[in-house]
Design an enzyme around this catalytic site. Structure first.
Site, PDB file in Angstrom:
ATOM      1  N   CYS A  25       0.813  -1.202   0.000  1.00  0.00           N
ATOM      2  CA  CYS A  25       0.000   0.000   0.000  1.00  0.00           C
ATOM      3  C   CYS A  25       0.846   1.251   0.000  1.00  0.00           C
ATOM      4  O   CYS A  25       2.037   1.207  -0.206  1.00  0.00           O
ATOM      5  CB  CYS A  25      -0.907   0.001   1.213  1.00  0.00           C
ATOM      6  SG  CYS A  25       0.020  -0.281   2.711  1.00  0.00           S
ATOM      7  N   ASN A 212       4.158  -1.164   5.725  1.00  0.00           N
ATOM      8  CA  ASN A 212       3.929  -1.258   4.282  1.00  0.00           C
ATOM      9  C   ASN A 212       5.043  -2.115   3.728  1.00  0.00           C
ATOM     10  O   ASN A 212       6.176  -1.666   3.613  1.00  0.00           O
ATOM     11  CB  ASN A 212       3.962   0.146   3.666  1.00  0.00           C
ATOM     12  CG  ASN A 212       4.003   0.093   2.143  1.00  0.00           C
ATOM     13  OD1 ASN A 212       3.700  -0.928   1.542  1.00  0.00           O
ATOM     14  ND2 ASN A 212       4.378   1.197   1.528  1.00  0.00           N
ATOM     15  N   GLY A 213       4.739  -3.361   3.415  1.00  0.00           N
ATOM     16  CA  GLY A 213       5.797  -4.220   2.896  1.00  0.00           C
ATOM     17  C   GLY A 213       5.461  -5.685   3.040  1.00  0.00           C
ATOM     18  O   GLY A 213       4.310  -6.074   3.163  1.00  0.00           O
ATOM     19  N   MET A 513      18.461 -25.388 -21.374  1.00  0.00           N
ATOM     20  CA  MET A 513      17.310 -26.135 -21.911  1.00  0.00           C
ATOM     21  C   MET A 513      16.286 -26.594 -20.884  1.00  0.00           C
ATOM     22  O   MET A 513      15.283 -27.170 -21.232  1.00  0.00           O
ATOM     23  CB  MET A 513      17.759 -27.361 -22.735  1.00  0.00           C
ATOM     24  CG  MET A 513      18.301 -27.014 -24.098  1.00  0.00           C
ATOM     25  SD  MET A 513      17.354 -25.795 -25.030  1.00  0.00           S
ATOM     26  CE  MET A 513      15.833 -26.634 -25.329  1.00  0.00           C
ATOM     27  N   GLU A 933      13.603 -11.103 -24.170  1.00  0.00           N
ATOM     28  CA  GLU A 933      14.280  -9.849 -23.798  1.00  0.00           C
ATOM     29  C   GLU A 933      15.343  -9.523 -24.843  1.00  0.00           C
ATOM     30  O   GLU A 933      16.094 -10.391 -25.269  1.00  0.00           O
ATOM     31  CB  GLU A 933      14.943 -10.009 -22.426  1.00  0.00           C
ATOM     32  CG  GLU A 933      15.640  -8.749 -21.975  1.00  0.00           C
ATOM     33  CD  GLU A 933      16.095  -8.799 -20.527  1.00  0.00           C
ATOM     34  OE1 GLU A 933      16.293  -7.732 -19.947  1.00  0.00           O
ATOM     35  OE2 GLU A 933      16.243  -9.904 -19.987  1.00  0.00           O
ATOM     36  N   LYS A1001      14.477 -20.535 -14.082  1.00  0.00           N
ATOM     37  CA  LYS A1001      15.279 -19.869 -13.039  1.00  0.00           C
ATOM     38  C   LYS A1001      14.484 -18.753 -12.379  1.00  0.00           C
ATOM     39  O   LYS A1001      14.882 -17.587 -12.424  1.00  0.00           O
ATOM     40  CB  LYS A1001      16.590 -19.332 -13.616  1.00  0.00           C
ATOM     41  CG  LYS A1001      16.435 -18.559 -14.910  1.00  0.00           C
ATOM     42  CD  LYS A1001      17.777 -18.096 -15.450  1.00  0.00           C
ATOM     43  CE  LYS A1001      17.606 -17.480 -16.815  1.00  0.00           C
ATOM     44  NZ  LYS A1001      18.864 -17.119 -17.451  1.00  0.00           N
ATOM     45  N   CYS A1172      23.473 -24.686 -25.612  1.00  0.00           N
ATOM     46  CA  CYS A1172      23.067 -23.314 -25.966  1.00  0.00           C
ATOM     47  C   CYS A1172      23.960 -22.271 -25.312  1.00  0.00           C
ATOM     48  O   CYS A1172      24.273 -21.237 -25.904  1.00  0.00           O
ATOM     49  CB  CYS A1172      21.631 -23.039 -25.510  1.00  0.00           C
ATOM     50  SG  CYS A1172      20.464 -24.341 -25.841  1.00  0.00           S
ATOM     51  N   CYS A1177      26.038 -24.023 -30.836  1.00  0.00           N
ATOM     52  CA  CYS A1177      24.936 -24.844 -31.332  1.00  0.00           C
ATOM     53  C   CYS A1177      25.262 -25.366 -32.741  1.00  0.00           C
ATOM     54  O   CYS A1177      25.519 -24.577 -33.655  1.00  0.00           O
ATOM     55  CB  CYS A1177      23.650 -24.011 -31.367  1.00  0.00           C
ATOM     56  SG  CYS A1177      22.273 -24.870 -32.139  1.00  0.00           S
TER      57      CYS A1177
END
Length: 1617
Positions: A25, A212-213, A513, A933, A1001, A1172, A1177
């Protein structure tokens, strides 16, 4: 409606209870310093509440808020007036207590509850004076709130037998505790939740604290508080301690429990500030300023009183001396008396001694928190060690102090403001209301620390543990080592890929993977017990923290020995041993065994199977618990559980060490003995970071991994290793160094595991049980892991015994191999564990899609149908009450495929060819691909029109193309690194995905190795080729539910047509989180399973974090339905999808859309080489090497074929079940039933949770999917774009051009506008309009807009070139977020009563992910300034901690003080910091950057030019003084230089100045050319790949050896706009 709460003795904290509610909050207070009561203060507070509405949640009825309130002192005049009307005498203020009680609405229950309360008071000798019904106006209450609203009454009681104020308070405290025990109507109350339905009984009590937390360690805190119950005693309680137990309640919120712990300490005689320093200590280790002065500390004696109470209206007993009402989202009225406190610099060692003294007695209540506290005599506020909650303050000349989560919440005459600032991490301020003193941070802590001789006690009693050298020779011969490894469950993968890798490199091994083997309970192979546990992680309600860059707030220290009675202070409580980490070698364990104070007791952990297996393990555990019990009662303070023996015995296998530790830990808690002793595990069974974390999480203080250390020694001494070192194949390390490396890797891994859950201290993680269990039965959980969630049941003790024995017997079998077996848990191998992504599967799939053969796809389907049980859904099958129908009646495949999406795989992790082929395929079928990303090349956003024979000159590296194809990703991802996130990227998305967590992850950031950062990738990500790119964990602007809601708001602002999705990972409690996300206005929620793929991740993360999506999806769907929120959001699920059966299972469990990750890559050519992360690859799917990318075999048509086959499979199943469309089966768990299948390990799995149902949504899935994008409502940008002249007053008789017209026709417009804090993400929508039309740099017009007032969060986000924004006033968090260009100036109003350079003018995390533009701020900024800045330039007059974190480019100039940890992770760009008092150097994180004076002429020119521009734009007095005395100030500046900038002209004095001039000319010419051609893609720039002209400047800069930061300062950038 009150929750029951009879608290049985010995009940541990249950994770299910803790997870059921979360909240967050906005808070604040207003205090008059002259003790003048005024109704105006109440009115201001109400105004402020209204201005923080966006920080709270709203229920499904869009009307019931999540709670708010005001706190005032007790209104005795009001109460006296009521009493007189009732014929009651006026109250005796000293002897009267007031209780605020929520009662049932039912008359009978109400009277019963009242009777219980009155009886308790009478038993205690208190007189009940009367009950006052609290007047309420129900007409303003929302439907849900009204339905559940209790009867609210106040009770007045008179205390006759006590005169001392503290004794009166304690009497009331005892009364309340007795009422809680006696009444079936519990009076535990917590705050309303931002995440689930607001419910009245859950109000936060607010007895001493407003919070608050989020407390991340709450389960451990509660268990330890319960453990203390037997040992806590104090004379003040007069032997009534038993009546005030328990000290915690798992069914109450974290806020209520922290309040309860503080209340206990304060009522027992501690000062409130001391209690808070004990419970929530700051990060005091290695604090560079602690011994000088604290950040933000003012030496001018100016007062700041803080009582920032938070949350909801309720408390149980009000007394004459304690303010007893409460708050959420709001302000508080407090009175502060008297004189100024005097600021003072304190020698920090007193404070360090205080913290060291208490560290071993009270585990920190760890998590992001803004805490306000009061006992009626002192009021104050403090911030957590990370500073992850905003707290701004200001004071006016009429002696009023304001504190709030945001500025601008109350209208204030700026000319009367005499001070502005913010609370920094770990800071505290208090007001002594009795003595009229105000104490700021250093003075508060100095007073507390000097109250006892803590330094003396620590020095004389706390024993520091000296490290012991590692052994320099092997203890066992090779055969004995092999037998031990076999007996204790090691595989050759564990030894080679984990232990040896850590010994060699000193860090955890990385893999890729994802995890595609069966859950341990489903596997046909034996697993160690640790494999049944998954680490929990933070998402949304609280942030993960960053062990890599913000490790200064973390610690692995742990204290060993008895924890004393914390209610009494004395030297004996410090008598402990302090370990620097929980990882012990053999010598260190030996030292502990010799400590006479600890009286260590070694307890062997074996079980006897001579009389059979059944019952043997459970019996041994009970015996072990009894032995531990006896040892502790006989004075032992250290229990060492050891599975070490001279000779292994076939009939005496070792008890799984985690079971032994957990069982004894729980047993000692039940018996009230846990505080008397520490537990250490001396074990062969622990070698990986996850295993250490499990042992510590379930109660061990330290671990000696003797077999892992012996394995390290064996590896170093082996002939193979010696030869590899001789040949230079691996680094040469000594035998001691190998063990040291291993321990270093374990410690780093532990920090990472703690940080995933947002926990800073190992001492708080110990016993906190931050795990979920998949596959252990209730009998096992209840004995050893009580309170942990185990939703699917599983193995019994006897089944566990058999699994343990299956390892043990290998050590004694004649035919056991002479080498360690490879179980194949990590890498696929023939004969090893089953992997879902196996070579046969990929071959069958390649054949089916490449040949477009239905029969080949049928073989692939058969392969999946015949696989071993791999995932939970394999235990289920379909059933139906309908007759089958012809497939022709089922909705077409073309409709079904539109529900399909691919995973968020970043361009960089995978190759351009793979990324574009997947996107084209998804666009052909109407599905959605995901950018991942890293941004996207604008060349991909237009349909192809130049395709001939499957090839296009636009995308020459692809084949199989068609005219009309587009390579754009419909879903564009916004992740924590913000790489490639520009306004144009956002404006061109169909959907925007906020990545909170990744299945492989969760709770961690990401990393793109430097060798994968090619010139093309660097250009898209605004970074430098060859420099590794690290994404921080998700905490910079999504560290709470309200901040995530703000980011959702920002994205809706910049692209109102794009739906916003939030990606979560399955774990217990995800339903609560998802409810908060739905309230935060997300359009889509994606649930990922733990088995998702990754380009690179630590093995322990891939294997041991996150849960199955079947459970996560079920919980999310059901919680959303229960809370009336399901219709608001599309539910998408992904993780290990491979077939139409998976799609149908997910549909029945409630999903609307379905994500495919690894299998989509396999369909386009991936051969599952699982390398990878190496950039090697073999088929170019996951490599940036051009020669490998040339081998890429895939065409978009292959993936199209795959998805059409999957859709046809779905149609077939629908027809078989008798349903015509997916809409008809979504959420229909009644169509699923358990399969009749026998598992190898257990028959005790329970899938009833997945098969349960709470009903269906009110809308069909199609209606949910087709609803309009959620809006932000009418915002200021809409007004500006629509017709600002009509809406905004102007004195101009000839109206200036409209902003919309100026954008359309590239004109210049000037505008002045009033702004308030409720105007959030202002300029974002205007920027989105420009970016959509012109790209990031193509707009030739100019919008000169001046705002006056207090701007809301995310002010000036996503600015583009041509936007010149000026704010006269102040701003909150996230200023300039994601800006790509333009200019931003923030300056205070002209007439102010404070020094602007001393005042905080903007909030936290400003310039996050900026990719261009210039920013000038006349004043200070908060924490994390310019985090992940790529290209922007900024001048600011001071910052908090972590400035320039993760910066990859641009330039930052700071003309004042900074906080700690400057330039952590800074790999590009430059920073100039003024250091007037020589305190700067210790604040720098020196891992990457070099610190030097500004000696390069070009650097001096850059610095001076930016300061000149700053003075010109802002009128800065500080800047003007520096320019006026340049020769004096220049030598006081430091320049921070990362390696990538060392050879630039700004950083290198030897750089040729004449060349610089020439470069500048070339740069300007290229930039002009770029702007001219902005909107069209370029042809080949680097000879083999098409680039885009949006960043011509990058091309120029990478062709020359100068940095990006020089030219703007020299006039190169702003002269061209």
């Amino acid at each position: 409606m009150l929750a029951g709460c009879n608290h049985a003795c010995g009940q541990v904290a249950n994770l299910e209870d803790i997870l059921s509610e979360r909240g967050a909050c906005g808070v604040g207070f207003i205090a008059n310093l002259e003790n003048k009561a005024s109704h105006q203060i109440v009115k201001d507070a109400l105004t402020a509440l209204g201005c923080m509405e966006h920080r709270g949640g709203c229920g499904a009825d869009n009307d019931s808020g999540d709670g708010s309130g005001l706190m005032t002192s007790i209104p005795w005049d009001l109460f006296d007036d009521w009493a007189n009307k009732q014929g009651i005498a006026s109250f005796d203020k000293l002897h009267t207590g007031v209780g605020m009680v929520f009662l049932p609405k039912d008359e009978g229950l109400l009277e019963e509850a009242k009777k219980v309360i009155v009886n308790i008071f009478r038993q205690e000798g208190l007189e009940v004076l009367g009950w006052r019904p609290v007047p309420v106006n129900t007409s303003v209450v929302g439907y849900y709130a009204k339905e559940t609203m209790p009867n609210i009454q106040q009770i007045f009681v008179k205390i006759k037998k006590e005169e001392n104020v503290d004794d009166i308070e304690r009497e009331l405290y005892i009364c309340r505790k007795l009422i809680e025990k006696a009444s079936p109507f519990a009076i535990y109350h917590r705050r309303y939740s931002t995440n689930t339905s607001p419910r009245w009984p859950l109000a936060q009590p607010m007895r001493f604290l407003g919070h608050n937390g989020e407390i991340n360690t709450i389960q451990g805190n509660l268990n330890w508080m319960q453990s203390r119950e037997a040992s806590l005693k104090s004379p003040v309680w007069r032997d009534r301690e038993n009546e005030i137990r328990p000290f915690g309640n798992p069914k109450a919120s974290d806020s209520a429990n922290l309040d309860s712990a503080a209340e206990l300490l304060i009522r027992s005689g501690r000062a409130p500030e001391e209690a808070l320093m004990i419970l929530v200590p700051e990060a005091y280790k290695n604090h560079p300023t602690l011994t000088i002065k604290y950040p933000e500390h003012r030496d001018d004696g100016s007062p700041l009183s803080c009582l920032l109470m938070s949350h909801d209206i309720l408390f149980v007993i009000l007394s004459p001396c304690c303010v007893l009402v409460n708050i959420q989202n709001g302000m508080i009225v407090v009175v502060e008396v008297g004189n100024k406190g005097e600021g003072c610099v304190v020698g920090g060692f007193n404070v360090l001694d205080f913290y060291d003294y208490y560290k071993g007695q009270m585990e920190a209540w760890d998590g992001p928190a803004l805490l306000l506290f009061s006992d009626g005599k002192t009021v104050g506020a403090c911030l957590d060690r990370n500073g992850l909650r905003p707290a701004r303050y200001w004071r006016t000349s009429d002696n009023t102090v304001y504190v709030a989560s945001e500025v601008g919440v109350v209208p204030v005459d700026e000319s009367k403001v005499i001070m502005k600032g913010r609370l920094g991490p770990g800071m505290m301020i208090t007001v002594d209301l009795v003595g009229g003193q105000v104490f700021e941070n250093t003075e508060v802590k100095k007073r507390v620390a000097l109250s006892n001789p803590y330094g003396k006690w620590v020095k004389e009693n706390l024993r520091t543990f000296n490290p012991v050298n590692f052994l320099s020779a092997a203890v066992l011969d090779n055969d004995a080592i092999l037998r031990h490894q076999q007996a204790f469950g090691y595989s050759s993968e564990d030894v080679q890929m984990v232990i040896e890798s850590m010994a060699s490199q000193g860090k955890e091994p990385t893999f890729c993977m994802g995890d595609d083997i069966p859950l341990a309970a489903l596997s046909q192979r034996p697993h160690m017990l640790f494999d049944y546990f998954k680490q929990r992680f933070a998402q949304v309600t609280n942030p993960a923290i960053d062990p890599l860059r913000e490790g200064l707030v973390m610690s692995l220290e742990v204290n060993i020995g008895k924890r004393g009675n914390i209610l009494e202070v004395g030297p004996e409580n410090a008598s402990q041993v302090i370990l620097s980490s929980p990882v012990l070698n053999e010598g260190e364990l030996e030292s502990l065994l010799k400590d006479p104070h600890l009286k260590p007791q070694v307890l062997p952990t074996f079980f006897d199977i001579t009389k059979g297996i059944d019952g043997s393990l459970e019996k041994a555990l009970y015996k072990l618990c009894e032995a531990a019990d006896e040892a502790v009662r006989n004075g032992s303070q250290l229990l060492i559980f050891s599975d070490r023996s001279d000779a292994l015995e076939p009939t005496h296998p070792a008890i799984p060490i985690l079971l032994a530790v957990g069982a004894v830990h729980q047993h000692l808690i039940q018996n009230g003995l846990r505080m008397s002793a520490s537990i250490v595990a001396d074990t062969a069974q622990c070698f990986s970071t996850h295993q250490f974390a499990c042992l510590i999480g379930y109660g061990a203080s330290a671990v000696c991994p003797y077999l892992a250390l012996e394995t390290c020694r064996q590896w170093r001494l082996s002939t193979k290793t010696v030869n590899l070192m001789k040949n230079g194949k691996i680094a040469t390390v000594s035998i001691e160094q190998a063990q040291k490396n291993y321990c270093k890797a374990v410690k780093a891994g532990l920090l990472k595991i703690l940080s995933k859950m947002g926990i800073s201290l190992l001492s708080s993680y110990c016993g906190a049980q931050i795990f979920e269990i998949y596959g252990l039965g209730q009998e096992v959980v209840d004995l050893a892991f009580r309170g942990s969630v185990s939703k699917i049941g599983g193995l019994t003790f006897d089944e566990l015994a058999r699994e343990t024995l299956s390892f043990w017997v290998k050590a004694f079998s004649e035919d056991t191999a002479k080498r360690l077996e490879n179980f194949g848990f990590i890498q696929f191998r023939p004969g090893g564990e089953y992997h879902a992504n196996n070579p046969e599967m990929s071959k069958l799939l390649h054949k089916a899609v490449r040949q477009k053969s239905q029969s080949a796809f049928s073989v692939y389907q058969q392969h999946l149908a015949n696989r071993p049980v791999n995932v939970l859904r394999d235990l289920l099958e379909f059933k139906s009450d309908r007759a089958p129908i012809p497939v022709g009646k089922v909705e077409p495949a073309s409709s079904i495929v539109q529900r399909f999406c691919t995973g968020g795989m970043s361009l960089g992790a995978i190759s351009r060819e793979t990324h574009e082929a997947i996107a084209i395929a998804m666009n052909r079928i109407g599905g959605k691909s995901n950018s991942g990303e890293g941004g996207e090349d604008p060349i991909r956003w237009k349909p192809l029109t130049d395709v001939v024979d499957g090839y296009s000159p636009t995308l020459p590296h692809l084949k199989g193309l068609q005219n009309g194809d587009t390579a754009t990703s419909a879903i564009k991802q916004v992740a924590s690194g913000r790489f490639g996130v520009t306004p144009t990227f956002l404006a061109n998305a169909d959907q925007l995905e906020i990545k909170i967590a990744q299945g492989a992850k969760p709770g961690e950031g990401g990393q793109l190795p430097g060798k994968k950062v090619s010139m093309y990738i660097a250009r898209l990500r605004n970074s430098k080729p060859g420099v590794p790119l690290i994404s921080p964990p998700p905490h910079h602007d999504i560290y709470s539910i309200e901040d995530l809601a703000q980011l959702i708001f920002d994205l809706h602002q910049v692209n109102p047509k794009a739906k916003v999705s939030v990606k979560l990972v399955a774990e217990a409690g995800i339903g609560t989180v998802a409810s908060g996300v739905a309230k935060g206005n997300a359009d889509v929620i994606q649930i990922s399973g733990h088995d998702g793929g990754t380009g690179a991740s630590p093995i322990s993360s891939i294997k041991h974090a996150g849960g199955p999506w079947e459970l996560g999806l079920t919980e999310t769907n059901q919680t959303l339905i229960e809370n009336g929120l399901r219709e608001r959001v599309i539910l998408r699920v992904d993780g290990g999808f491979r077939s139409g059966v998976d799609v149908m299972m997910a549909a029945a469990m409630g999903a609307d859309e379905y994500g495919f990750g690894s299998v989509a890559m396999i369909a386009t050519g991936c051969v599952m080489a699982r390398i990878c992360h190496t950039n090697n690859c073999p088929v170019g799917v996951a490599s940036q090497r051009e020669e490998l990318r040339a081998r890429f075999p895939g065409v978009p048509g292959d993936l199209v074929n795959y998805f059409l086959y999957v859709a046809e499979e779905v149609r077939g199943i629908l027809a078989q079940l008798g349903y015509e469309k997916l809409d008809d089966v979504i959420g229909r768990t009644d169509l699923l039933q358990p399969r009749d299948i026998s598992l190898v390990k257990t028959q005790h799995l329970d899938l009833s949770y997945i098969l349960s149902s709470v009903g269906l949504p009110k809308w069909t899935s199609t209606a949910i999917r087709n609803q309009e994008t959620h809006t932000n409502g009418l915002v200021l940008d809409d007004a500006l774009l629509a017709d600002p002249e009509a809406l905004l007053p102007t004195s101009n008789p000839f109206p200036t051009l409209l902003i919309a017209d100026a954008i359309e026709n590239e004109k210049v417009v000037n505008k002045t506008v009033k702004i308030f804090n409720i105007d959030r993400a202002v300029c974002g929508r205007i920027a989105g309009v420009i970016a959509k039309k012109y790209g990031d740099t193509g707009f030739a017009g100019q919008l000169n807009i001046t705002f006056t007032g207090s701007a809301g969060q995310s002010f000036a986000c996503f600015l583009t070139p041509g936007m010149n924004i000026r704010l006269v006033g102040e701003a909150n968090d996230y200023v300039g977020k994601g800006m790509a260009g333009g200019e931003l100036v923030v300056t205070p109003v002209d007439e102010v009563g404070f020094q602007p350079e001393d005042a905080t003018i903007v909030g936290n995390t400003c310039l996050y992910g900026a990719t261009g533009g210039q920013v000038f701020l006349r004043g200070k900024a908060g924490e994390r300034f310019a985090v992940r800045n790529s290209l922007a330039q900024a001048v600011v007059e001071g910052t908090g901690d972590h400035c320039c974190e993760y910066m990859t480019g641009g330039c930052v100039v700071i003309l004042g003080k900074v906080g700690r940890n400057v330039a952590a992770g800074m790999t590009g760009g430059l920073a100039y910091i003024l250091d007037e008092d020589n305190t700067f150097i210790p604040k720098v994180n020196r891992e990457i950057v070099k610190i030097q004076r500004v000696s390069a002429p070009v650097g001096q020119l850059q610095l001076r030019s930016l300061i000149e521009a700053h003075v010109e734009k802002t009128g800065s007095g500080k800047g003007a003084a520096i320019l006026e005395d340049w020769d004096k100030y220049l030598p006081l500046f430091w320049q921070l230089v990362p390696p990538s900038e060392e050879d630039t002209p700004e950083a290198n004095p030897k750089y040729d100045a004449s060349t610089a001039e020439q470069d500048a000319t070339i740069y300007k010419e290229s930039l002009r050319a770029g702007i001219a051609e902005m909107s069209s893609p370029s042809t080949d720039i680097d000879g083999n790949t098409n680039q885009f002209m949006g960043s011509v400047s990058h091309v120029a800069m990478e062709q020359h050896t100068f940095s990006r930061s020089y030219f703007a300062a020299a006039g190169g950038l702003h002269s061209l706009h």
